[in-house]
Structure formats: structure tokens, C-alpha cells
Enzyme design. Structure first.
Site, PDB file in Angstrom:
ATOM      1  N   GLY A 289       0.830  -1.205   0.000  1.00  0.00           N
ATOM      2  CA  GLY A 289       0.000   0.000   0.000  1.00  0.00           C
ATOM      3  C   GLY A 289       0.857   1.245   0.000  1.00  0.00           C
TER       4      GLY A 289
ATOM      5  N   GLY B  31       0.932   5.306   5.259  1.00  0.00           N
ATOM      6  CA  GLY B  31       1.526   6.313   6.103  1.00  0.00           C
ATOM      7  C   GLY B  31       2.126   7.486   5.371  1.00  0.00           C
TER       8      GLY B  31
ATOM      9  N   GLY C  93       6.281   7.348   4.935  1.00  0.00           N
ATOM     10  CA  GLY C  93       7.080   6.504   4.076  1.00  0.00           C
ATOM     11  C   GLY C  93       6.394   5.193   3.789  1.00  0.00           C
TER      12      GLY C  93
ATOM     13  N   VAL D   6       5.983   1.023   3.309  1.00  0.00           N
ATOM     14  CA  VAL D   6       6.338  -0.189   4.026  1.00  0.00           C
ATOM     15  C   VAL D   6       6.525  -1.302   3.004  1.00  0.00           C
ATOM     16  CG1 VAL D   6       5.552  -1.892   5.675  1.00  0.00           C
ATOM     17  CG2 VAL D   6       5.057   0.506   6.045  1.00  0.00           C
TER      18      VAL D   6
ATOM     19  N   LYS E 199      10.297  -0.240   6.732  1.00  0.00           N
ATOM     20  CA  LYS E 199       9.691   1.056   6.448  1.00  0.00           C
ATOM     21  C   LYS E 199      10.770   2.012   6.005  1.00  0.00           C
ATOM     22  CE  LYS E 199       6.604   4.427   8.459  1.00  0.00           C
ATOM     23  NZ  LYS E 199       5.400   4.066   7.747  1.00  0.00           N
TER      24      LYS E 199
ATOM     25  N   ASP F 277       0.712   9.295  16.250  1.00  0.00           N
ATOM     26  CA  ASP F 277      -0.006   9.014  15.007  1.00  0.00           C
ATOM     27  C   ASP F 277      -0.906   7.792  15.222  1.00  0.00           C
ATOM     28  OD1 ASP F 277      -0.808   9.369  12.420  1.00  0.00           O
ATOM     29  OD2 ASP F 277       0.969   8.468  11.512  1.00  0.00           O
TER      30      ASP F 277
END
Ligand SMILES: *[C@@H]1O[C@H](CO)[C@@H](O)[C@H](O)[C@H]1NC(C)=O
Ligand SMILES: *[C@@H]1O[C@H](CO)[C@@H](O)[C@H](O)[C@H]1NC(C)=O
Ligand SMILES: *[C@@H]1O[C@H](CO)[C@@H](O)[C@H](O)[C@H]1NC(C)=O
Ligand SMILES: *[C@@H]1O[C@H](CO)[C@@H](O)[C@H](O)[C@H]1NC(C)=O
Ligand SMILES: *[C@@H]1O[C@H](CO)[C@@H](O)[C@H](O)[C@H]1NC(C)=O
Ligand SMILES: *[C@@H]1O[C@H](CO)[C@@H](O)[C@H](O)[C@H]1NC(C)=O
Ligand SMILES: *[C@@H]1O[C@H](CO)[C@@H](O)[C@H](O)[C@H]1NC(C)=O
Ligand SMILES: *[C@@H]1O[C@H](CO)[C@@H](O)[C@H](O)[C@H]1NC(C)=O
Ligand SMILES: *[C@@H]1O[C@H](CO)[C@@H](O)[C@H](O)[C@H]1NC(C)=O
Length: 891
Positions: free
Chosen positions: A605, A608, A611, A613, A627, A722
Site C-alpha cells: 500500500g 503512512g 514513508g 512499508v 519502512k 499518530d
């Protein structure tokens, strides 16, 4: 007759006196009433900080002297300004009994309600400011009842839906600010009615989809039109050139297309700021924008020009300070006169196809601070006049056709900080640089420079990025450069020779010296032909071997304690630069393997803002998640290593383990353990979120325990910063583990904030106070956790992006529903069995507390753990109430 006249007289007197009494009564009763009206208004308001303490019938203070109250000379209330007082509660209609109220300013509070239409009964109200509250719902057509309004500010709320035609009746409006809301659809065709309008602000309404109405040209008094980031498409109506009073125009970050209206520059003489950046505009820039009358072009090529041109030639745009047209498809010559405007501060035109020259007359732009014209087709010498502009702090013009030599004064501005002339055709030697002591970044890469690297670079105290690669530079690397604290030093692909200064290599995060066959020194294929130093190098490498075996031994020993460290430092002169790595776990992998394994296929995907993953299969057949976080060369390796170690030492069953990390100049790879079930966010997002109640409760408790551990038990105390369901990973038992925690410590506060800012506009996990309180708090984490609870209870993803009526985030959706009687039951996920309804309502309640608007009303994470555990104990362990509610956190 006298009798009659007497009686008439007395009658008159009677009437007069009774009238008088009546008026006295009336006025005195009005005076008594005003404080009462205020007290009624106050009684509906929540005032946690007690700012309205002066509003009281027990004090002797006259009500005109109460906080926020302003009276006219005749002591009737004319204005209420209760801005930024942390107020919430209800805006009571009683306030309209103040019959002379002209201004009501409740900006910067926490009012959480629909638009208070009942205020339209305030017959003399002309200013209503509800900016920066939590106002929600749509604007109904009845808005038209606010006939008297001149200033309407609903900006920075959550108002949604289409702007109704009814606003067209507010014909007295001078300021209409609906910016920063959730409006959708198109702007109604009623703008032409606002003939008095001075400010029109519909900016930052990301769900809007509209053309700019063509009747905008009728708003002859308009001075500011702010439509940025609001889904406007189509052409800029040519009628805009009628608006001769415009000073601020911001149409940036929309999807506007077509060409700029042709007379725009010559008609908009008062412009101060003009921003159409990031659209799909194309074509030639309007002929004659900001053009001098009579003089059509001004270009002087003499290097002896000393900057005292007469300025009478510039007729238009005398006030222009900011011009931003970057990221469009403009072609043709960049208007020459723009370069020499007396007030111009900012010119941004990068990423277009502008051609043309930078004229000598740029020296007249004596306020010029920043120029970015990268990636165009300018064909020009660099004028001597540029060096005469003493306010210039950034000039970047990479990827153009600049040629000729650098004038010796090119860095004379005392505030100059960033210069980028890379990827041009500049020749000659690089002049000595003496005056710009604030220079941070200098890039002259990929030009035709010859000669030596100027020694004076070593005297620039804050120079951090130096890129001279791909030129034809010769000679040695000056020893003086060792004085600098460089983060990037790139001289690759020149013809440099001699020894590379030792300390330059040692301390540098990013060093690029390849492509200079005659350079020599430790670590290079060409070691310098000096015996003594060769021996030293051999000595060093022996020592390194010894150290590595020691480290191995220590590693094996510490493995026994569950903690394993190998530090490897390899210098690869490849595209990827120098990689350094630290593993906290015996991973059999090299940095090279990692980088190779991280192709697009492995990318999971676009997880975030910080950055990507990647899932990487190690040669040992272990899966790890890697990551990649861009750092832009910010933190030093030492700080970074300390910080990552701080995070990697965390051992808690609800926090993902960091196995190690690699680091190069511009990125960090954090290596995490890989969890089978992916993220909770993805699971909920899939649409068929089927998880049984007991798992949901387990997940909720686990997350809460993880956060409580970070907040209070771990030393140093950490904030996650986060919290969202995408950052909760699940193992095969559905045990949740927090990931992406405390990245602020790796990125540095500034870089972290700016990443957050770029994504938080849309994120409903952000606590409302985030907008004005940039200092991170535990309560902000709690808010994010509350949102996850609401997701678990409702089965809805936090943000649903469908275009239907229901496109609310889960907090607003739930709040709206639970206000209706029986609404709480309606928000529960229908897939939950009725036997767990009671628990689900309990979790809903906790979720609502955690997402409460006032930070201090949110529970601590320990309280949340206890509350959730007591839910669990009631259903599953009814007889073990006591033991279950002792909230010890496993470590
Ligand atoms: C002040 O107002 C309160 C409630 O509004 C009322 O109960 C009280 O009697 C008032 N006191 C005086 C001195 O008017
Ligand atoms: C408000 O307070 C000021 C000084 O504190 C005083 O001079 C003024 O008379 C007061 N106004 C009223 C209406 O009481
Ligand atoms: C509002 O409340 C918060 C939290 O209690 C506090 O930090 C802030 O200073 C308050 N703002 C004002 C203007 O008092
Ligand atoms: C409303 O209040 C905000 C916050 O102080 C302010 O910036 C804005 O200019 C006000 N709006 C109007 C129309 O006065
Ligand atoms: C425009 O204003 C006039 C009154 O000046 C009013 O009659 C008309 O309805 C308004 N138009 C709209 C679309 O509201
Ligand atoms: C922008 O407009 C173009 C047509 O001009 C359209 O193809 C494109 O989808 C639009 N993009 C967005 C993000 O709306
Ligand atoms: C600049 O030019 C003007 C007019 O030609 C002249 O008077 C002045 O002395 C020159 N200044 C310098 C520093 O050369
Ligand atoms: C430049 O023009 C402005 C406005 O016309 C005038 O006030 C100013 O004196 C001029 N400056 C010079 C150096 O001629
Ligand atoms: C560098 O200089 C050499 C010899 O003067 C020349 O042949 C070569 O083209 C130059 N390279 C570049 C990139 O300018």
C-alpha cells in the site's frame, strides 16, 4: 374658554407626563434587562476556564464593562466579542433580545452545533463571526433571513453540503468567508448579487466541485478572491479583469485549465499577490502583464551596469509582491518586467515551459527575496544585477539553459541561503565566495565549470549541502572544507586529484567522490602512494577486524539476554550512497539485500505519510517489514542511532518490535517484525468487517495497554503521535501491536510536524486542538484511540470517502446519531450479536469520552484500560470481578 383651555392643558400635561413615565419605565426596564439577557446567554454556555466570571449579577461592575461586552455611548450593548475563550455549549437565541447588537464574534471556541439560524432574528446584527469552531451541518436556504449581515465568517468549521441559493439574498455582504469547511457541489450562480463584496473566501473546501461563476466579474468592489484548494475546474472567467480593485488573488491547487484572461495584468493594477500555481493552466502568459506603458521590454547586457536605472518606466503592478504560477503548462517568454518590480518579493514559476532571459534590470527589484524558476527553458546569462539585490535569500534555476560565466558577485546578498544552478550550461571558474555567510546550500552540479574548487567555501560557517558534481573541476579538494559541518558533499564525476582530506570522509553522512580517477585516500581504489599512511590504514583495518569479532562475541553474549547488536558500517560508492546499519536481532542480511528486495512488488500500500512499508523475505526465509522514511539528511547518524535504540528497546506485547535499522544520507529503513493479519485499518476498510465482539474487545484493550505503556511506564515517556487503525497491526491471535510510534524522535520535530500538517488536513484521528496547539500531548493520542474505539463499535472506517450524503467521519457521524433518542443503539455495528450490546454501548461511551472535544475531559490511557477491562470482566468473568479489574500492564 380659559376653563376649557385649562382642561385641555391639563389633559395634555397628563398625557405628556404619562408618556414620559412610560418612556422612563421603558428605558429603565431595558437597562435592567440587558444584564439579564447576558446572564441567560451565559447560562447556556460552558466556560471551563471561567473567562466570563465578570458576568454576574452579584458584582458591582457595570455590564458594559463585562468581559467581551462593548456598549454604545448610551450604554446599550452593541458588540459581543468572546473570541478564543475555550467556550462551548449552546449559542442561545436569547441574545437577539439585545436589540442594538451589531457584532457577535464567537471565533476560536468549541461550539459544536449547526449554524445558529435563529440569530437571524437579531435585527441589527451585521457581523457574525463563528470562525474556527466545530459548527456542523448544512447551510439551509433560510440563511437568506440574515438580511442585515455585512460580515459573515463561518471559516474553519465542518459545515457541509451545497452552498444554497439563499445566500444570494445577503446583498449587503462585504465579507463572505466559508473557507476551510466541507462544502460540496458547485457554487450557486448568485455571486452577482454581492455588489458590496470585498472579500470572497471559499478556500480549502476539498469536496467542492465547481467552475468559478462567471458573474464574479460583477463584484466591482472585490479586493480579495481566495479559492485555493477547493476543487475548482474549468477556465478562469475573463470577466475577472473587470475587478480593478483586486489585491489578493489565490486560485492555486485547483484543477483550472485554459489560458489566463488576456488583459489580466494590465487591468489588475493593484495586485499584491497573484497565485495560480498547481493547476492545468497553459498557453502564453498574457501579453503585457505588468507591462510598462510605452516600454515593452527592458534588457541590458552590460556587466558594468550599476543598478541605478530610472524607475519611471514601470507603470503597472507597482504593488505586486508575490507571483506564483508554478506547476502549470505555461509557455513562451516570461514577462520581462516582472523581474524589476519595485515591491516584488517572490517569483515562483518552476515546472513550466517558460523561455526568456533574466534581465540586468533585476537589480531594481530591491525587495526580491526568493526566485524559483527551475525546470523551464530560460536561456540567459546570469546577470550581474542579481548580485546587487541585497534581500535575495533563495535563487534556484536548475534545469534551464543558463549559460555564460557566474558573475563574481553572484553570492553577494548577505542573506543568501540557497543557490541552485544545477543542470545548466554555465562555464568558467567558480568565483571565490566571500560575502554570503548564511549560505546553506550550493548546487552547481552538471554544468561546465572548470578550474579549482574555491578555497573560500571553507569560510562559509553554515554551508551544509555542497554539490559540484558532473563538472570539469580539477585540482585537489581544499583542506579548508574540513572546517565545515557538511551533510552532503558531492564532487563526483569531475577531474579532481590528490588526497581526500581524512576528516572530510570520516564525519560525513553523504559523500560522493566517485568518478574522479585521480583522487586517492583510504577506502578508495587508489590509495595514495605514501608508505606511512598505507601502514596506518592496514593497522586500522586490523583494529576494525578485532572490533568486529569483539562485537560478535558481545552480540552472542547479549543474545542470551535477548538483545543483540551488530554495528556495520559499509561505504558503498553506488547510487545509494553510504549505508550504515544497526541490528538488534540476528538478521542475516546485508543492506544491499534489503535495498534489492524492496521493489514495488514488496511495497504494501502507500501506508503512512512517513514513508512506504515493504515486506521483505530474508534469505533465512523470515519475513520482515521494512519502512523507508525519507529524512532529507536531517539528523546526524549518532543522534539517530540513539533515538532508534530508544525505540527499539521497547518490549511490550502490544508494541511492534524494531529489529534494526539502516541509514543513509537521505533515508532510514526501519526493520520491524512482520505480523500476519496486517493492519486493523485495512481489516475495517475492507467493507466486510466481521470480527466477533470478544476480538474487538481484546484489540481495544491491547491498544490501550500499549499506549499506556508508552505514556507512563516506559522511560523515557513517549507519545505515539499518530494513533490510527492503520498503525495497529494484528498477529494471528488478533493481539494488536502498535507501529509507527514516536517517529517524531527520528525525524526531528520540524520535519515531523510538516509531514503531519500535510496529511492532517483530512485526518479525523487528529484531536481538534491539533489545529491551534502544536505541542503534542497524551490527550491527542487518546483522541486517536477514541476514534479507533468508534471504528470497532460501529464497524465503520474512520473516514469514508463515498460521495453520498453519509460521507462523514466516524466521530461526527456518531455524535450526530447519539444525540437523537435511541441513537446510541443505531450506531452499533449491526453485525454484532445482541448479547454483547451492553458491552458495545460501554465501549461507545468510552470512545465518546476519549474523543471529547475538550482535551482535559478525555481519560488517561490507564483509565481507559481499566474501563475496557471492566467491560470484559462483566461478560466473561462475572465472578472474578476484582482480579480482572486490577489493571496491571504486562511488560
Ligand atoms: C442573580 O441571578 C440568579 C440567577 O440568575 C438569581 O437566582 C439571583 O437571585 C440573582 N441575584 C440578584 C442579587 O439579583
Ligand atoms: C468601566 O470601567 C471604567 C474604568 O474601570 C470606568 O471608567 C467606566 O465608567 C466603566 N463603565 C461603566 C459603564 O460603568
Ligand atoms: C483552552 O484550554 C486549553 C486546555 O485546557 C488550554 O491549554 C488553553 O490555554 C486554553 N485557551 C485559552 C485561550 O485559555
Ligand atoms: C473572525 O475572527 C477571526 C479570528 O480572530 C479573524 O481572523 C477574522 O478576520 C474574523 N472575521 C471577520 C469577518 O472579521
Ligand atoms: C438577489 O437580490 C435581489 C434583491 O436585491 C433578490 O430579489 C434576489 O432574489 C436575489 N437573488 C437571489 C438568487 O437570491
Ligand atoms: C482535472 O480536469 C481534467 C480535465 O480538464 C480531468 O480530466 C481531470 O480528471 C481533473 N482532475 C481532477 C483531480 O479533478
Ligand atoms: C552608477 O552610475 C551612475 C550614473 O551613471 C554614476 O553616477 C555612479 O557613480 C555609478 N556608481 C557606481 C558605484 O559605479
Ligand atoms: C521610483 O518611482 C516611485 C513612484 O513613482 C518614486 O516615488 C521613487 O522616488 C522612484 N525612485 C527612484 C529611485 O527614481
Ligand atoms: C571537460 O574537459 C575536457 C577537456 O578540456 C573536455 O573534453 C570535456 O568535454 C569536458 N567535459 C565536460 C563535461 O564539459
Amino acid at each position: 374658554m380659559p376653563m376649557a383651555s385649562y382642561s385641555t392643558l391639563s389633559l395634555t400635561f397628563l398625557i405628556l407626563s404619562s408618556l414620559l413615565i412610560f418612556t422612563i419605565n421603558a428605558s429603565s426596564s431595558e437597562q435592567q434587562q440587558e444584564p439579564d439577557i447576558l446572564l441567560t446567554f451565559k447560562s447556556a454556555i460552558d466556560d471551563p476556564m471561567n473567562y466570563l466570571s465578570s458576568w454576574s449579577n452579584t458584582t458591582t461592575t457595570h455590564h458594559c464593562n463585562w468581559t467581551g461586552v462593548t456598549c454604545t455611548t448610551t450604554t446599550t450593548i452593541s458588540s459581543l466579542t468572546l473570541q478564543n475563550l475555550n467556550l462551548s455549549g449552546e449559542i442561545s437565541p436569547s441574545i437577539c433580545q439585545l436589540s442594538n447588537l451589531i457584532t457577535l464574534n464567537l471565533a476560536d471556541n468549541f461550539f459544536n452545533q449547526p449554524i445558529p439560524l435563529h440569530l437571524s432574528q437579531c435585527s441589527s446584527l451585521n457581523t457574525l463571526n463563528l470562525s474556527n469552531n466545530l459548527i456542523w451541518g448544512t447551510i439551509p436556504d433560510q440563511i437568506s433571513e440574515f438580511k442585515s449581515l455585512k460580515f459573515l465568517d463561518l471559516s474553519k468549521n465542518h459545515v457541509e453540503g451545497k452552498i444554497p441559493d439563499g445566500v444570494g439574498s445577503l446583498v449587503n455582504l462585504q465579507v463572505l468567508n466559508l473557507g476551510n469547511n466541507l462544502f460540496s457541489g458547485s457554487v450557486p450562480n448568485v455571486l452577482g448579487n454581492f455588489t458590496e463584496l470585498i472579500v470572497l473566501d471559499l478556500s480549502v473546501n476539498p469536496f467542492m466541485e465547481s467552475e468559478i461563476p462567471s458573474d464574479v466579474g460583477k463584484l466591482l468592489k472585490l479586493e480579495q478572491v481566495l479559492l485555493q484548494r477547493s476543487g475548482f475546474y474549468g477556465e478562469i472567467p475573463s470577466s475577472i479583469v473587470e475587478l480593478k480593485g483586486l489585491t489578493f488573488v489565490d486560485l492555486s491547487q485547483n484543477n483550472l485549465s485554459g489560458v489566463l484572461p488576456s488583459r489580466i495584468g494590465s487591468s489588475l493594477k493593484k495586485l499584491v499577490s497573484f497565485d495560480v500555481s498547481q493547476n492545468n493552466l497553459f498557453g502564453y502568459f498574457p501579453n503585457g502583464i505588468c507591462e510598462a506603458s510605452g516600454l515593452t521590454s527592458l534588457s541590458l547586457h552590460t556587466n558594468s551596469f550599476n543598478g541605478t536605472l530610472p524607475n519611471t518606466s514601470i507603470a503597472n503592478c507597482l504593488n505586486l509582491e508575490r507571483l506564483e504560477v508554478q506547476n502549470n503548462g505555461f509557455v513562451g517568454d516570461f514577462p520581462n518586467n516582472l523581474w524589476s518590480l519595485p515591491r516584488i518579493k517572490l517569483i515562483r514559476a518552476e515546472n513550466n515551459r517558460f523561455s526568456g532571459e533574466i534581465p540586468e534590470s533585476v537589480s531594481m527589484a530591491s525587495q526580491l527575496e526568493q526566485v524559483q524558476i527551475d525546470n523551464n527553458s530560460f536561456i540567459s546569462k546570469i546577470p550581474h544585477g542579481l548580485g546587487l539585490v541585497k534581500s535575495l535569500y533563495r535563487f534556484s534555476a536548475s534545469l534551464n539553459g543558463l549559460y555564460g560565466e557566474l558573475p563574481p558577485n553572484f553570492c553577494d546578498s548577505p542573506v543568501m541561503s540557497i543557490i541552485n544552478f544545477s543542470h545548466n550550461y554555465i562555464a568558467g571558474e567558480i568565483p571565490e565566495i566571500k560575502k554570503c555567510k548564511k549560505l546553506v546550500s550550493l548546487s552547481l552540479a552538471d554544468n561546465n565549470f572548470v578550474g579549482r574548487i574555491p578555497v573560500s567555501l571553507g569560510d562559509l560557517p553554515v554551508l551544509t549541502y555542497l554539490d559540484l558534481s558532473r563538472n570539469n573541476l580539477t585540482g585537489e579538494i581544499p583542506l579548508e572544507l574540513q572546517n565545515l559541518k557538511l551533510a552532503l558533499f558531492n564532487v563526483s564525476f569531475n577531474r579532481l586529484s590528490g588526497r581526500v582530506p581524512a576528516s572530510l570522509i570520516a564525519g560525513l553522512p553523504a559523500l560522493y567522490i566517485q568518478g574522479n580517477p585521480e583522487l586517492c585516500g583510504p577506502g578508495l581504489s587508489n590509495s595514495c602512494s605514501n608508505e606511512g599512511s598505507d601502514r596506518r590504514i592496514a593497522g586500522i583495518s586490523k583494529l576494525a577486524c578485532a572490533l568486529i569479532s569483539l562485537a560478535l562475541l558481545a552480540g552472542i553474549l547479549s543474545l542470551a539476554f535477548g538483545f543483540y547488536v551488530i554495528r556495520r558500517s559499509s561505504k558503498r560508492k553506488s547510487e545509494t550512497g553510504i549505508w550504515r546499519s544497526v541490528f538488534f536481532y540476528p538478521l542475516r542480511v546485508t543492506e544491499q539485500d534489503l535495498i534489492m528486495a524492496m521493489d514495488e512488488k514488496a511495497s504494501r500500500g502507500s501506508s503512512g505519510a512517513f514513508g512506504r512499508v515493504y515486506i521483505v523475505n530474508l534469505p533465512s526465509n523470515e519475513l520482515v517489514a521494512v519502512k523507508k522514511i525519507p529524512t532529507f539528511g536531517n539528523p546526524s547518524f549518532k543522534t539517530l542511532r540513539t533515538e532508534v535504540k530508544t525505540l527499539a528497546k521497547i518490549r511490550h506485547k502490544n508494541v511492534v518490535r524494531i529489529l534494526g535499522f539502516c541509514h543513509s544520507y537521505d533515508s532510514i529503513f526501519l526493520i520491524y517484525e512482520c505480523l500476519e493479519k496486517g493492519s486493523l485499518g485495512d481489516l475495517i476498510g475492507k467493507g466486510e468487517f466481521q470480527l466477533a465482539w470478544s476480538f474487538r474487545l481484546k484489540i481495544a484493550i491491547g491498544i490501550a495497554q500499549g499506549l499506556a505503556y508508552l505514556h507512563k511506564d516506559y522511560v523515557p515517556h513517549l507519545l505515539h503521535r499518530d494513533v490510527k487503525s492503520k498503525n495497529v497491526l494484528l498477529d494471528k491471535e488478533f493481539e494488536p501491536k502498535l507501529t509507527d510510534f514516536a517517529l517524531d524522535r527520528l525525524l526531528g520535530e520540524t520535519a515531523f510536524q510538516s509531514s503531519m500538517d500535510s496529511k492532517s488536513a483530512s485526518s479525523c484521528y487528529m484531536a481538534p486542538e491539533f489545529g491551534y496547539n502544536k505541542k503534542a500531548t497524551e490527550q491527542m493520542d487518546t483522541y486517536g484511540f477514541g476514534v479507533i474505539l468508534l471504528e470497532l463499535v460501529t464497524g465503520r472506517a474512520a473516514e469514508q470517502m463515498d460521495s453520498s450524503e453519509e460521507s462523514l467521519d466516524v466521530v461526527k457521524w456518531v455524535r450526530r446519531k447519539v444525540n437523537i433518542s435511541n441513537g446510541a443503539l443505531q450506531v452499533l455495528d449491526p453485525k454484532l450479536s445482541s448479547s454483547c450490546q451492553q458491552d458495545a454501548l460501554g465501549m461507545l461511551e468510552i470512545g465518546l469520552q476519549c474523543t471529547s472535544v475538550m482535551p482535559e475531559k478525555r481519560p488517561s490511557m490507564f483509565e481507559a484500560v481499566a474501563a475496557l477491562q471492566s467491560l470484559g470482566s462483566k461478560t466473561r468473568l462475572p465472578s472474578l470481578d476484582l482480579s480482572a479489574s486490577s489493571h496491571s500492564v504486562p511488560v
